[in-house]
Motif scaffolding. Structure first.
Motif, PDB file in Angstrom:
ATOM      1  N   ALA A 253       7.152  40.020 -34.732  1.00  0.00           N
ATOM      2  CA  ALA A 253       6.906  39.984 -36.171  1.00  0.00           C
ATOM      3  C   ALA A 253       5.629  39.217 -36.496  1.00  0.00           C
ATOM      4  CB  ALA A 253       8.102  39.376 -36.894  1.00  0.00           C
ATOM      5  N   ARG A 254       5.411  38.097 -35.796  1.00  0.00           N
ATOM      6  CA  ARG A 254       4.172  37.334 -36.023  1.00  0.00           C
ATOM      7  C   ARG A 254       2.952  38.167 -35.649  1.00  0.00           C
ATOM      8  NH1 ARG A 254       7.560  32.958 -34.376  1.00  0.00           N
ATOM      9  NH2 ARG A 254       7.072  33.261 -32.169  1.00  0.00           N
ATOM     10  N   ARG A 255       3.033  38.882 -34.538  1.00  0.00           N
ATOM     11  CA  ARG A 255       1.898  39.707 -34.112  1.00  0.00           C
ATOM     12  C   ARG A 255       1.624  40.841 -35.092  1.00  0.00           C
ATOM     13  NH1 ARG A 255       3.309  41.621 -28.263  1.00  0.00           N
ATOM     14  NH2 ARG A 255       1.217  42.542 -28.409  1.00  0.00           N
ATOM     15  N   LEU A 256       2.680  41.328 -35.747  1.00  0.00           N
ATOM     16  CA  LEU A 256       2.515  42.398 -36.722  1.00  0.00           C
ATOM     17  C   LEU A 256       2.207  41.868 -38.120  1.00  0.00           C
ATOM     18  CD1 LEU A 256       5.534  44.680 -35.713  1.00  0.00           C
ATOM     19  CD2 LEU A 256       3.098  45.220 -35.421  1.00  0.00           C
ATOM     20  N   ASP A 257       2.279  40.536 -38.291  1.00  0.00           N
ATOM     21  CA  ASP A 257       2.158  39.935 -39.620  1.00  0.00           C
ATOM     22  C   ASP A 257       3.170  40.588 -40.559  1.00  0.00           C
ATOM     23  OD1 ASP A 257       1.206  38.196 -41.549  1.00  0.00           O
ATOM     24  OD2 ASP A 257      -0.409  39.534 -42.186  1.00  0.00           O
ATOM     25  N   ALA A 258       4.404  40.729 -40.054  1.00  0.00           N
ATOM     26  CA  ALA A 258       5.455  41.462 -40.751  1.00  0.00           C
ATOM     27  C   ALA A 258       6.558  40.523 -41.214  1.00  0.00           C
ATOM     28  CB  ALA A 258       6.047  42.524 -39.826  1.00  0.00           C
ATOM     29  N   PRO A 259       7.211  40.835 -42.315  1.00  0.00           N
ATOM     30  CA  PRO A 259       8.412  40.072 -42.704  1.00  0.00           C
ATOM     31  C   PRO A 259       9.457  40.133 -41.602  1.00  0.00           C
ATOM     32  CG  PRO A 259       7.733  41.553 -44.470  1.00  0.00           C
ATOM     33  CD  PRO A 259       6.906  41.906 -43.276  1.00  0.00           C
ATOM     34  N   ARG A 260      10.193  39.039 -41.436  1.00  0.00           N
ATOM     35  CA  ARG A 260      11.196  38.921 -40.372  1.00  0.00           C
ATOM     36  C   ARG A 260      12.541  38.605 -40.999  1.00  0.00           C
ATOM     37  NH1 ARG A 260      14.371  39.581 -36.703  1.00  0.00           N
ATOM     38  NH2 ARG A 260      14.559  38.260 -34.837  1.00  0.00           N
TER      39      ARG A 260
END
Length: 308
Positions: A253-260
């Protein structure tokens, strides 16, 4: 496999075969609740040894939030056709193109959700063409191959399929559990009809299991490719997962800059373990990424047919 799959869809849902440019696929299509403004259409992809029934418990709460949900059996899964022994039909690129065809047949851009194996197929579809999608949610689906313990279990399954019938393998699985859930605690609530799980297993094509099992054990890390696609992503899982450990999903999620989202009290299948909390997290994410409005669905008859 979600062992708590529910095989009776909501009363207003329709089961039919979705006609696409790449053949027909069995779906359960559940409408927006009466009196609720439509907010979008969702395409739901099941995991390894799973089926569209793994999403049954999500249909009504998502319909209440304004989302029409279409859960699909992929090629060779349960009630969708596919070759028995030709593994080439289940290459990752072929399955990804099936997803693009399913989205096209629905006639509008969709929110795409993939559970486990379905998440990796969904990712491959987005990397081929992101245009049909409003967002991508990876549910209990990791960045690359599955964990070592699960690779060993999938290998056992593949070895068994080389020498045993599907019915014989089912008997063995009852003793040790399906590959994604071996060693997991007994579920708090079982399926409404355990025989339907057996029917689902027997309906799945051996070549599909062999090909996708191999993919789960060899999938490369494609997170950087996905991060470069201008599409909102969401990473959702339970608070325990032996297939892709939770810290690995956090890092993805951090690598995708995505909500987790971590769903408390859920394991590899938050869609069945904690469906209300899972539906709430999904709808909250989609509400933040609405895209253009979806048209109301046409009337869809029961049985064969559905939108072309």
């Amino acid at each position: 496999m979600s062992r708590n799959a529910a095989f009776s869809p909501p009363p207003d849902a329709r089961a039919y075969r979705l006609r696409t440019a790449r053949g027909e696929f069995a779906v359960v299509d559940s409408p927006v609740a009466d009196g609720v403004a439509p907010r979008g259409v969702v395409l739901l992809l099941p995991g390894f040894t799973g089926s569209k029934e793994d999403f049954t418990l999500l249909h009504r709460p998502l319909g209440a939030r304004g989302y029409r949900t279409v859960a699909v059996d992929g090629r060779g899964q349960y009630e969708s056709d596919g070759p028995e022994h030709d593994e080439s039909a289940y290459a990752r690129s072929e399955l990804a193109r099936d997803v693009l065809a399913q989205a096209a047949a629905l006639g509008t851009r969709v929110h795409l959700v993939g559970h486990s194996l379905g998440g990796q197929i969904a990712r491959a579809a987005v990397l081929l063409d992101a245009a049909p999608f409003l967002s991508l949610t990876l549910m209990s689906s990791g960045p690359a191959r599955i964990s070592e313990s699960q690779r060993q279990r999938v290998k056992l399954l593949r070895d068994a399929l080389d020498t045993m019938t599907m019915a014989e393998v089912w008997k063995v699985m009852q003793a040790m559990g399906p590959p994604e859930e071996v060693g997991a605690p007994a579920p708090a609530h079982g399926p409404e009809d355990p025989e339907r799980l057996r029917d689902r297993w027997l309906g799945t094509r051996p070549a599909q299991l062999l090909a996708t099992g191999r993919q789960l054990c060899t999938e490369p890390d494609r997170v950087a490719e996905l991060a470069a696609v201008p599409l909102p992503c969401h990473v959702l899982s339970g608070d325990f997962d032996d297939t892709w450990p939770v810290p690995l999903l956090d890092e993805m999620a951090r690598r995708l800059d995505a909500p987790r989202t971590v769903v408390a009290g859920a394991e590899h299948s938050p869609n069945t373990d904690q469906p209300l909390a899972t539906a709430r997290a999904l709808a909250d994410f989609w509400d933040d990424h609405p895209g253009r409005p979806a048209p109301p669905p046409r009337h869809l008859p029961r049985g064969r047919g559905g939108p072309a």
